[in-house]
Design a protein around this motif. Structure first.
Motif, PDB file in Angstrom:
ATOM      1  N   LEU A 166      -0.264   1.525   3.694  1.00  0.00           N
ATOM      2  CA  LEU A 166       0.491   2.285   2.701  1.00  0.00           C
ATOM      3  C   LEU A 166      -0.248   2.394   1.366  1.00  0.00           C
ATOM      4  N   ASN A 167      -1.583   2.521   1.442  1.00  0.00           N
ATOM      5  CA  ASN A 167      -2.435   2.705   0.255  1.00  0.00           C
ATOM      6  C   ASN A 167      -2.294   1.596  -0.784  1.00  0.00           C
ATOM      7  N   GLY A 168      -1.956   0.396  -0.332  1.00  0.00           N
ATOM      8  CA  GLY A 168      -1.803  -0.722  -1.271  1.00  0.00           C
ATOM      9  C   GLY A 168      -3.091  -1.103  -1.973  1.00  0.00           C
ATOM     10  N   LEU A 351       6.413  -8.261  -2.329  1.00  0.00           N
ATOM     11  CA  LEU A 351       7.264  -7.683  -1.287  1.00  0.00           C
ATOM     12  C   LEU A 351       6.590  -6.498  -0.596  1.00  0.00           C
ATOM     13  N   TYR A 352       5.534  -5.978  -1.222  1.00  0.00           N
ATOM     14  CA  TYR A 352       4.821  -4.820  -0.665  1.00  0.00           C
ATOM     15  C   TYR A 352       3.885  -5.306   0.433  1.00  0.00           C
ATOM     16  N   PRO A 353       3.815  -4.595   1.549  1.00  0.00           N
ATOM     17  CA  PRO A 353       2.966  -5.046   2.660  1.00  0.00           C
ATOM     18  C   PRO A 353       1.519  -5.276   2.254  1.00  0.00           C
ATOM     19  N   TYR A 354       0.939  -6.350   2.802  1.00  0.00           N
ATOM     20  CA  TYR A 354      -0.458  -6.697   2.594  1.00  0.00           C
ATOM     21  C   TYR A 354      -1.269  -6.304   3.826  1.00  0.00           C
ATOM     22  N   PHE A 372       7.735  -3.581   5.542  1.00  0.00           N
ATOM     23  CA  PHE A 372       8.590  -4.028   4.441  1.00  0.00           C
ATOM     24  C   PHE A 372       9.622  -5.048   4.921  1.00  0.00           C
ATOM     25  N   PRO A 373      10.470  -4.728   5.930  1.00  0.00           N
ATOM     26  CA  PRO A 373      11.435  -5.742   6.389  1.00  0.00           C
ATOM     27  C   PRO A 373      10.773  -6.892   7.153  1.00  0.00           C
ATOM     28  N   LEU A 378       6.412 -12.289   8.840  1.00  0.00           N
ATOM     29  CA  LEU A 378       4.971 -12.372   9.078  1.00  0.00           C
ATOM     30  C   LEU A 378       4.326 -13.413   8.167  1.00  0.00           C
ATOM     31  N   TRP A 379       4.827 -13.487   6.935  1.00  0.00           N
ATOM     32  CA  TRP A 379       4.311 -14.487   6.004  1.00  0.00           C
ATOM     33  C   TRP A 379       4.601 -15.897   6.522  1.00  0.00           C
TER      34      TRP A 379
END
Length: 401
Positions: A166-168, A351-354, A372-373, A378-379
């Motif tokens: 997501l362009n993080g 909270l934003y996906p890594y 996101f959810p 995953l963490w």
């Protein structure tokens, strides 16, 4: 800083660090040597400190001009390190000119951030400052084109590229490293001045205030004086000032006739006034650096002095190859120096996906929104799965959670 070393923090710094500070301060003030007794100095420790803090080029040049009681073999080793550094900086300068010209041939504007050009600008001699690589800032939209142009010159991306989620990467990270396999020179291509999230000048603003310098057969662009000062302040603070070289840079610039009113306005605009205050407090204590009148108010800010004790620990003990407890202290420091709004943005960014989420559970691009959810799960999975050894991430970036 003599007062800090020998009075306020007597016993906190070793005698060798006190001597290193005295010599650097005298060099900054262009003062002559005293007849201080050096009999109790551990010269091996002194040389190690000079190398670790990357100040041996200016130290060597200063000692060669002064009659001192420092042993000849100590001067000889400093001179040998400085000669090697000169060769390294000449190589970097030639490559900087070549890379800048190649990027320009592809219609990519670039600003050199540090390296040989910074050494020449600050010290009048590219060999009087060390650098391990070339840092170049480009517009973020030009990153793919720059990657292709560097590949044409033989450069390879140094690290494995993590999945883009997501362009993080555009706001979370700030550079990519490249290495040339034949001569091993490194280039860091930046699209931000520092890791996000946070406010900073956009490229066009920096470009409008740029300076230019003739190197080789071409022209190399670099930051304007005020932008350079603020960049070096932010860079040093982000690294906990654990190398005295960064404070030496601040001392040199603070003694010059910059547009300090403009500098103060930029610091307030981008919420870095407390970091400017921190840098000037440290520089004035270490080197008797004069504080520009327009910036004096920044040194009175509570945030400016709040982390000085931690910084002194980083200077004394270094952050290079740091043990886990010092890594954790550094990570707490990094969070503490963020402005309040940036702290909030940072916490929300967790909270934003890594990219590590995509490595843990690969999903098709169209389903990336599910990270996101899924991110908390995953963490927790990674926490349970890995050994848990902390590591200090280069550039002060957050660890990939």
């Amino acid at each position: 800083m003599t007062a800090i070393v020998r009075e306020e923090h007597s016993g906190f710094f070793c005698d060798e660090m006190a001597l290193l500070q005295d010599l650097l301060r005298r060099n900054a003030e262009e003062a002559s040597m005293d007849t201080d007794p050096f009999s109790a100095v551990d010269w091996s420790c002194f040389l190690k400190l000079a190398k670790n803090h990357r100040v041996y080029p200016v130290l060597s040049a200063y000692l060669n001009k002064k009659t001192t009681e420092i042993p000849d073999y100590v001067k000889a080793e400093l001179n040998a390190e400085s000669r090697y550094n000169r060769l390294k900086m000449l190589s970097l300068a030639a490559e900087m000119s070549r890379v800048s010209a190649h990027l320009a041939s592809g219609n990519i504007r670039s600003l050199v951030l540090k390296g040989p050009l910074l050494a020449q600008d600050l010290y009048g001699d590219l060999s009087k400052r060390t650098s391990k690589d070339i840092d170049i800032l480009i517009p973020a939209a030009k990153l793919d084109e720059a990657r292709s142009l560097l590949a044409e010159l033989g450069y390879e991306c140094e690290k494995e590229q993590l999945p883009n989620v997501l362009n993080g990467w555009k706001w979370r990270h700030h550079h990519i490293s490249f290495t040339h396999p034949s001569h091993s020179l490194q280039i860091e291509v930046h699209w931000r001045l520092a890791p996000g999230p946070g406010r900073e000048p956009d490229f066009d603003d920096l470009w409008s205030r740029r300076r230019e310098h003739s190197f080789g057969n071409g022209i190399v662009a670099y930051l304007g004086r005020e932008d350079q000062f603020l960049y070096l302040v932010h860079h040093g603070a982000r690294h906990g000032w654990f190398r005295l070289r960064w404070l030496c840079d601040i001392d040199v610039l603070a003694r010059r006739e910059l547009d300090w009113s403009s500098c103060a306005q930029l610091a307030v605009r981008y919420r870095t006034e407390h970091l400017v205050g921190q840098a000037l407090i440290l520089a004035s204590q270490w080197f008797h650096t004069p504080v520009p009148r327009e910036l004096e108010g920044f040194t009175s800010l509570k945030q400016a002095s709040a982390r000085i004790p931690q910084v002194l620990t980083f200077i004394r003990d270094s952050l290079e190859d740091a043990p886990p407890e010092r890594v954790r202290a550094y990570e707490r420091y990094l969070f503490a120096i963020k402005p309040r709004r940036q702290k909030l943005l940072y916490l929300l960014s967790l909270l934003y996906p890594y990219p590590m989420d995509a490595k843990t559970l690969p999903l098709p691009t169209t389903f990336h929104f599910l990270y996101f959810p899924l991110r908390p799960l995953l963490w927790i999975w990674r926490k349970l799965d890995r050994a848990g050894k902390p590591s200090l991430v280069k550039g002060g970036e957050s660890k990939l959670l």
